[in-house]
Design a protein around this motif. Structure first.
Motif, PDB file in Angstrom:
ATOM      1  N   ILE A  38      93.105  -8.480  37.896  1.00 42.74           N
ATOM      2  CA  ILE A  38      92.814  -7.044  37.907  1.00 42.74           C
ATOM      3  C   ILE A  38      92.341  -6.557  36.546  1.00 42.74           C
ATOM      4  O   ILE A  38      91.407  -5.770  36.437  1.00 42.74           O
ATOM      5  CB  ILE A  38      94.011  -6.200  38.409  1.00 42.74           C
ATOM      6  N   ASN A  39      92.934  -7.085  35.477  1.00 43.29           N
ATOM      7  CA  ASN A  39      92.507  -6.672  34.143  1.00 43.29           C
ATOM      8  C   ASN A  39      91.086  -7.126  33.839  1.00 43.29           C
ATOM      9  O   ASN A  39      90.296  -6.397  33.246  1.00 43.29           O
ATOM     10  CB  ASN A  39      93.473  -7.218  33.092  1.00 43.29           C
ATOM     11  N   LYS A  41      88.806  -7.644  36.025  1.00 42.63           N
ATOM     12  CA  LYS A  41      87.898  -6.856  36.853  1.00 42.63           C
ATOM     13  C   LYS A  41      87.616  -5.497  36.218  1.00 42.63           C
ATOM     14  O   LYS A  41      86.471  -5.042  36.172  1.00 42.63           O
ATOM     15  CB  LYS A  41      88.519  -6.674  38.238  1.00 42.63           C
ATOM     16  N   GLU A  42      88.666  -4.885  35.696  1.00 44.70           N
ATOM     17  CA  GLU A  42      88.466  -3.569  35.070  1.00 44.70           C
ATOM     18  C   GLU A  42      87.586  -3.687  33.827  1.00 44.70           C
ATOM     19  O   GLU A  42      86.788  -2.797  33.527  1.00 44.70           O
ATOM     20  CB  GLU A  42      89.826  -2.953  34.719  1.00 44.70           C
ATOM     21  N   LYS A  43      87.730  -4.813  33.129  1.00 43.60           N
ATOM     22  CA  LYS A  43      86.907  -5.041  31.933  1.00 43.60           C
ATOM     23  C   LYS A  43      85.439  -5.183  32.325  1.00 43.60           C
ATOM     24  O   LYS A  43      84.551  -4.610  31.683  1.00 43.60           O
ATOM     25  CB  LYS A  43      87.398  -6.309  31.237  1.00 43.60           C
ATOM     26  N   ASP A  46      83.963  -1.889  33.165  1.00 39.83           N
ATOM     27  CA  ASP A  46      83.679  -1.145  31.934  1.00 39.83           C
ATOM     28  C   ASP A  46      82.383  -1.626  31.278  1.00 39.83           C
ATOM     29  O   ASP A  46      81.579  -0.818  30.824  1.00 39.83           O
ATOM     30  CB  ASP A  46      84.835  -1.296  30.945  1.00 39.83           C
ATOM     31  N   TYR A  47      82.232  -2.936  31.221  1.00 39.64           N
ATOM     32  CA  TYR A  47      81.009  -3.497  30.617  1.00 39.64           C
ATOM     33  C   TYR A  47      79.782  -3.074  31.399  1.00 39.64           C
ATOM     34  O   TYR A  47      78.719  -2.827  30.838  1.00 39.64           O
ATOM     35  CB  TYR A  47      81.082  -5.028  30.560  1.00 39.64           C
ATOM     36  N   SER A  64      85.487 -13.415  26.298  1.00 41.02           N
ATOM     37  CA  SER A  64      86.273 -12.693  25.298  1.00 41.02           C
ATOM     38  C   SER A  64      87.774 -12.730  25.586  1.00 41.02           C
ATOM     39  O   SER A  64      88.556 -12.079  24.921  1.00 41.02           O
ATOM     40  CB  SER A  64      85.787 -11.241  25.196  1.00 41.02           C
TER      41      SER A  64
ATOM     42  N   TYR B  30      95.006  -4.396  30.438  1.00 42.93           N
ATOM     43  CA  TYR B  30      93.685  -4.038  29.924  1.00 42.93           C
ATOM     44  C   TYR B  30      93.732  -2.735  29.130  1.00 42.93           C
ATOM     45  O   TYR B  30      93.025  -2.567  28.146  1.00 42.93           O
ATOM     46  CB  TYR B  30      92.696  -3.930  31.084  1.00 42.93           C
ATOM     47  N   LYS B  47      93.104 -10.545  21.285  1.00 41.52           N
ATOM     48  CA  LYS B  47      92.604 -11.221  22.493  1.00 41.52           C
ATOM     49  C   LYS B  47      93.597 -11.104  23.653  1.00 41.52           C
ATOM     50  O   LYS B  47      94.810 -11.137  23.442  1.00 41.52           O
ATOM     51  CB  LYS B  47      92.368 -12.702  22.176  1.00 41.52           C
TER      52      LYS B  47
END
Lengths: 220, 121
Positions: A38-39, A41-43, A46-47, A64, B30, B47
């Motif tokens: 999920i994290n 995916k959210e990143k 955002d990109y 990254s 996130y 990171k």
């Protein structure tokens, strides 16, 4: 839009699955994968908002993440411990044990009561009455057996195990009605006709379950 | 983002940084990651791999606890909150940091003024 999201879900999911490929399953691994997905995916989203296309966004987000080797090693360790350790201590295992004992006792109670009534010289249709306990006991035992995690197999999901229990119960119940109505009326055809209804329902359910089953074997 | 900033020096304080974020409110992976970048004024990126490792460690030590959010669209978020002992730990770490910061500053930048300590006198 929904379609794209679906694809992205799939892509992220399989990337994360790949990261931890070949590692023994554990609750912690499952949760970590869920969290990572999920994290990630959210990143990516955002990109994309920042102007990247999906391909670029995915690559950038993944590269990254940083060095995951420590986490992977951690999970491998847990996975190994998990298979080595006894699995009987979990809550579901205890519920399953309780179910097995209860089911067996209920069944035995039915059986013994039947024996008692039989030797009391009661008519046969009265003797078969307590068999209803065997029906209930059998269904409970079936459910408990399937929700039990063993060294070789994972426990079945509760809903599925419940359906199995129901089908076993129906089949046993069909036998129960067959004998009871058969003895009560003295006509075999009545026995068969009442047997048929419940048996077919139970057996159909069982077949459906058998053909849609997934492999619960554990990887070794 | 400046990459020449001495990341090793900062990495030693990962736990305290996370505790600082969480003592200001519950958050998830996130979002914590983004908060840290923002707090550093876009000069430092912790990171995600380091973050997750730290979460696991902090949770095991009882400084933070986790719970699942109830979003359904595309999965659930795993939220973290700081515990009582975590708040305690954060205060302690902050004190240690103030102490170390002052001493280090003197050790690294301080000039020697006392004549008696000069060699040969």
């Amino acid at each position: 839009m929904k379609r794209i999201n679906q694809d992205l879900n799939q892509k992220v999911r399989s990337y994360v699955d790949n990261l931890f490929a070949g590692i023994g399953e554990s609750q912690q691994l499952y949760e970590l994968k869920e969290e990572l997905s999920i994290n990630l995916k959210e990143k990516i989203i955002d990109y994309k908002k920042a102007g990247m296309n999906e391909e670029e966004a995915f690559k950038e987000a993944v590269s990254s993440l940083g060095d995951l080797s420590g986490l992977i090693e951690d999970m491998r360790q847990i996975g190994q411990d998990q298979t080595r350790k006894s699995v009987y201590s979990s809550m579901t295992a205890r519920v399953s044990t309780a179910g097995l004992i209860t089911g067996t006792l209920v069944g035995l109670f039915g059986l013994l009561t039947m024996a008692m009534l039989y030797f009391m010289g009661l008519p046969l249709e009265a003797v078969t009455g307590p068999a209803i306990f065997i029906v209930v006991g059998g269904a409970i035992v079936a459910y408990s057996l399937l929700t039990r995690e063993t060294n070789k197999k994972y426990a079945m999901t509760k809903v599925r195990a419940m359906l199995y229990g129901l089908s076993v119960g129906l089949i046993l119940f069909s036998l129960f009605t067959a004998f009871t109505s058969g003895f009560a009326t003295g006509e075999i055809f009545i026995g068969i006709s009442s047997f048929m209804v419940f048996f077919l329902a139970g057996f159909g359910l069982l077949l459906g379950l058998l053909f849609t089953g997934t492999d619960r074997k554990k990887e070794r | 983002m400046a990459s020449n900033i001495s990341t090793d020096l900062i990495r030693g304080h990962t736990d305290t940084i996370i505790l600082n974020v969480l003592q200001q409110g519950d958050s998830y992976g996130y979002q914590i990651y983004k908060t840290i970048i923002a707090l550093s004024g876009n000069q430092y990126e912790l990171k995600e791999a380091t973050l997750y490792t730290a979460f696991r460690r902090l949770e095991k030590e009882g400084y933070i606890a986790s719970y699942w959010g109830d979003e359904t669209q595309g999965g659930r978020r795993k939220y973290y909150r700081i515990t009582e002992t975590g708040v305690e730990r954060y205060r302690k770490n902050k004190q240690d940091w103030h102490f170390a910061k002052n001493v280090l500053n003197q050790l690294i930048e301080g000039g020697i003024q006392n004549e008696e300590n000069k060699p040969g006198s």
